[in-house]
Design an enzyme around this catalytic site. Structure first.
Site: not given
Lengths: 425, 272, 196
Positions: A219, A223, A247-248, A291
């Site tokens: 922040h 972004s 959107k997220d 894994e």
């Protein structure tokens, strides 16, 4: 980042005013993920994975805390208590499958998030701190995932503990004592299981703390975006709420669908059958593999087979495996290109895609047995991996001639005429 | 400065790898690609169709019951089933009364809750299957989780049970003298290293008498016990399939709504 | 943020679009947020219900005891849901002692927790007193079921923790306990009593 046009939090209710003056928590949220956070309007779907990774962390912490209510961290009961969860605890199977596959989902999302960073140069100034904290999160995730994998105390759990702590044994002089200290014994045992349980419970909360720092540091500059051009005017951004919440938000649904298909219909597709056999210190599985999310690093570890100069093969492998992640810490200073986004870096872009293929190949080889011809290919692939970060990125960033950048984010979205029209209005 | 250093480190790793690669390649040119009997002569599991397969699969309770009869009549003399409780057999086609009788046949050595001493008592439905004492060498694996603990799952178990061959292919013994079946072991191309210590358990028909009157052929018994072992490993399967179907349907609905909402929100911000 | 979302579309759609269009958009946004809410609640259900007793615990929620060998004057202990249960075959004298209270309305009314012996036993098995072996005061195990244990002033059970005395019907007669010893649900089949 707080741009001049960022909206200020205005309490909508006297009660919120009262709270805001005493504990401005709603203001904090508003400025972090609400209408007060202005975000470039041109983010593509690769920018969703940060939010989704946060969701995965929440899923893991919630399901993990609940599993800990039913699990017993003692070698005599660990395997059976895991089966108790699967068979007798109400919805226990869902919680455990959800947790095991949740780890896979978390890594998948985080890998996409990291490669988004590689492609769009998200690590570059002024966002180095975000990147460094991100690498720290990834390292913590690896440690957490490894220790969690040991907890069911199946065959692969036991031998993973043996092999991974064995890596530390490769360190000259202090290696062997360090290994015994880590294990609390000469081989994985009750002390090992108990401390791994404790740390596996603790580390996710440490991750949560670093995630908060990661977002905090995000922040400060705000972004980044697919053009890599910084925000210039109000028309370049939209407020996080409602635009990016929307959107997220809908991609949460997509992630949940994919995740649920695994949890409900192929819960063991990503796991190793060996881990349904109780740990047996007297018998090694024919084929020890971690894994899937560790396969590329496992391939790097195994590709060193000969002593070189003063380094023995085992130490080289361990050094390379750790270096494979540690090089990411230096990336902001190795890549000197003034252009962030690979969309405008024709040469770097090619190497980026070679890296993607290279890592996929390493992943495949990490799963394959340690024999020819797999070793041969993994040696070549490991070579490229290190050349890419340590040699190609620094050199390309000096010699490359980038494509012309758009003037602004708005122009990249609306085109030159559209942006001009908007400016006139 | 940092970039010069990084290039040096990069070259160090590259040269170290090239060194390994060189020696490995020399070795490879001498030895050729590794060969193993299992890779050349091992077989992939035969297909097995079970009612529990697929996203909407449910257990065939009658088959589970037959499978249990095979387990109890054949496998149980060597293999334990310690994760399974008698009470859970009510989900595998048994009545409460049958479960009670079945449990009572077992002897359970447990702590008397009043006196604290260890005592033998008849089993209760709440007990789990008891450990099996195996007289021979080695430890036959517990079967509770076997379909999850072996690559290939139930089809592998079925193939293994029906896949014994009387003798090894002559070609195998010629190419891999070490892989010759040792005395007291059996050749089975479905087993990971081809030679298995377990004698063919379903060597002939009618080893068990099914309570539902089905003819107990070797193939039938192998299928039934494989189906039963899927149930012992994944008793939650039906609930999982059903919950998953409703949940994913709901997710698709909710995601569609969320997508429409997203389109709304962005309606006037979309460029061009 | 959640509150804002719940109030529908907070978008700058005024003026430009028709009000019909706005209403339809509001509806979709509200529907999407509601669906998310439903999903959230659906997730919480298993997270809460996992704390209920698991199947293995529920499987031990009933106990069967063979009472053929319990002679009058004897008592045995059994375990029911991980707690002691007293099964006592009362002697005629003990039954009389309890019934003396039952038949005297004054005494019966004076009991702290007024119940008759008949209410505390099953018809046809009046001599069998089956009670939880847990003092209703603070959960200690009263004495009196084991051989040679103190039975208290009223010949039934005595809780040594805080001095509660129970009579031969397991009723509280003296001391701090508020209620009679609890009678669990049970039924007979032959000489087997199934508790729970």
């Amino acid at each position: 980042m707080s741009f001049p046009w960022s909206k200020e939090y205005k309490p909508s209710h006297p009660l919120m005013t009262w709270l805001d003056e005493r504990l401005p928590l709603p203001r904090l949220v508003y400025n972090a993920v609400g209408g007060g956070y202005e975000v470039p309007r041109n983010l593509n779907y690769f920018w969703n994975f940060g939010f989704l990774a946060g969701l995965c962390l929440v899923i893991q912490i919630v399901s993990g805390v609940i599993l800990a209510m039913h699990y017993g961290g003692d070698t005599s009961v660990a395997f059976n208590s895991t089966e108790h969860i699967m068979r007798d605890v109400n919805w226990g199977w869902m919680l455990r499958y959800g947790h095991a596959n949740g780890a896979a989902a978390f890594f998948a999302v985080v890998y996409l998030h990291i490669f988004r960073g590689f492609y769009y140069g998200s690590y570059k100034a002024p966002r180095e701190m975000i990147w460094l904290l991100g690498v720290v999160i990834f390292l913590l995730m690896m440690a957490t995932a490894f220790m969690g994998y040991v907890l069911p105390w199946g065959q692969m759990s036991y031998w993973a503990a043996q092999v991974i702590t064995g890596l530390f044994g490769a360190i000259p002089l202090i290696g062997e004592p360090l290994k015994e200290w880590l294990l609390g014994g000469f081989a994985p045992g009750n002390a090992t299981l108990n401390r791994f349980f404790s740390l596996h419970f603790l580390l996710p909360f440490v991750i949560l703390g670093v995630v908060i720092l990661h977002i905090w540091s995000l922040h400060i500059p705000g972004s980044s975006n697919p053009t890599g051009v910084e925000v210039k005017s109000e028309s370049d951004t939209v407020p996080f709420y409602p635009y990016y919440v929307g959107k997220d938000g809908w991609t949460i649904g997509l992630l949940m669908i994919v995740y649920s298909v695994f949890v409900f219909y192929m819960p063991n597709a990503l796991g190793d059958p060996e881990n349904y056999i109780p740990a047996n210190p007297m018998q090694t599985p024919a084929h020890i593999v971690p894994e899937w999310y560790f396969w590329p690093f496992y391939a790097i570890l195994r590709s060193f087979t000969q002593n070189f100069l003063i380094f023995d093969a085992k130490l080289l492998g361990v050094m390379a495996m750790f270096a494979a992640i540690l090089v990411w810490f230096f990336l902001p200073w190795l890549d000197k290109s003034p252009v962030r986004s690979a969309s405008y870096r024709p040469l770097y872009r090619k190497f980026f895609w070679v890296l993607v293929i290279d890592v996929l190949i390493l992943g495949y080889l990490g799963k394959a047995p340690a024999e020819q011809p797999y070793v041969f290919v993994s040696q070549l692939a490991t070579m490229y991996y290190f050349l890419h970060f340590l040699v190609i990125v620094p050199i390309v960033s000096s010699i490359e001639r980038p494509d012309p950048l758009p003037f602004s984010i708005t122009e990249s979205v609306l085109g030159h005429d559209g942006a001009a029209k908007l400016a006139k209005d | 400065m940092i970039r010069i250093f990084s290039i040096l480190v990069g070259l160090f790793f590259t040269v170290a790898l090239a060194w390994s690669l060189l020696w490995d390649t020399i070795q490879l040119s001498k030895d050729g690609l590794p060969k193993s009997a299992a890779a050349e002569f091992g077989e992939h599991a035969k297909p097995l169709k079970l009612a529990s397969d697929g996203p909407f699969g449910k257990f065939d309770k009658k088959q589970l019951k037959r499978g249990f009869e095979v387990y109890a009549g054949v496998c149980a003399s060597c293999h334990s089933l310690q994760q399974v409780a008698y009470r859970s057999l009510v989900h595998a086609g048994f009545t409460e009364k049958e479960v009670k009788e079945l449990a009572a046949k077992a002897t359970v050595n447990a702590k008397d809750p009043l006196t604290g001493e260890m005592k033998d008592r008849p089993g209760l439905p709440s007990d789990k299957f008891q450990p099996v004492v195996y007289a021979g060498n080695g430890v036959p694996p517990d079967l509770s989780l076997i379909t999850k603990a072996r690559k290939g799952g139930a089809p592998y178990i079925y193939s293994l049970l029906t896949g014994y061959e009387a003798s090894q292919p002559a070609e195998l013994v010629k190419q891999f003298p070490d892989a010759k079946t040792p005395e007291g072991m059996y050749y089975n191309p479905y087993f990971s290293n081809l030679n298995i210590a377990m004698a063919p358990p379903l060597a002939s028909d009618d080893l068990v008498t099914y309570s539902d009157g089905t003819k107990a052929t070797k193939d039938q018994m192998a299928q039934d016990v494989s189906a039963f072992l899927v149930w012992t490993a994944e008793p939650e399967l039906e609930q999982r399939h059903q919950t998953g179907a409703w949940w994913i349907l709901f997710l698709i609905f909710a995601t569609t709504l969320a997508y429409m909402s997203y389109r709304n929100i962005w309606a006037e911000k979309k460029g061009k | 943020m959640a509150q804002e979302a719940a109030t529908g579309a907070p978008l700058g759609t005024e003026g430009a679009s028709e009000s019909e269009g706005v209403r339809r958009r509001d509806f979709i946004n509200i529907a999407a947020v509601s669906a998310a809410g439903v999903g959230g609640v659906a997730v919480i259900v298993p997270l809460v219900s996992q704390m209920w007793p698991s199947a293995d615990v529920l499987a031990e929620s009933s106990t069967e005891v063979d009472i053929a060998a319990v002679q009058p004057g004897q008592a045995i202990k059994a375990v029911f849901r991980k707690q002691p249960v007293f099964i006592r075959n009362l002697t005629p004298a003990e039954i009389t002692a309890a019934q003396t209270v039952d038949n005297d309305p004054k005494q019966l009314a004076a009991l702290r927790d007024s119940q008759t012996l008949a209410q505390r036993t099953k018809e046809g098995h009046e001599s069998l007193l089956i009670t939880m072996g847990i003092c209703t005061h603070l959960g200690c195990i009263p004495q009196g079921a084991g051989t040679g244990e103190v039975k208290g002033e009223f010949g039934g059970y005595f809780c040594p923790c805080h001095g509660s005395h129970y009579d031969t019907a397991g009723r509280i007669r003296k001391g701090p306990a508020p209620k009679n010893l609890e009678v669990p649900e049970y039924e007979f089949s032959g000489t087997i009593v199934k508790i729970g």
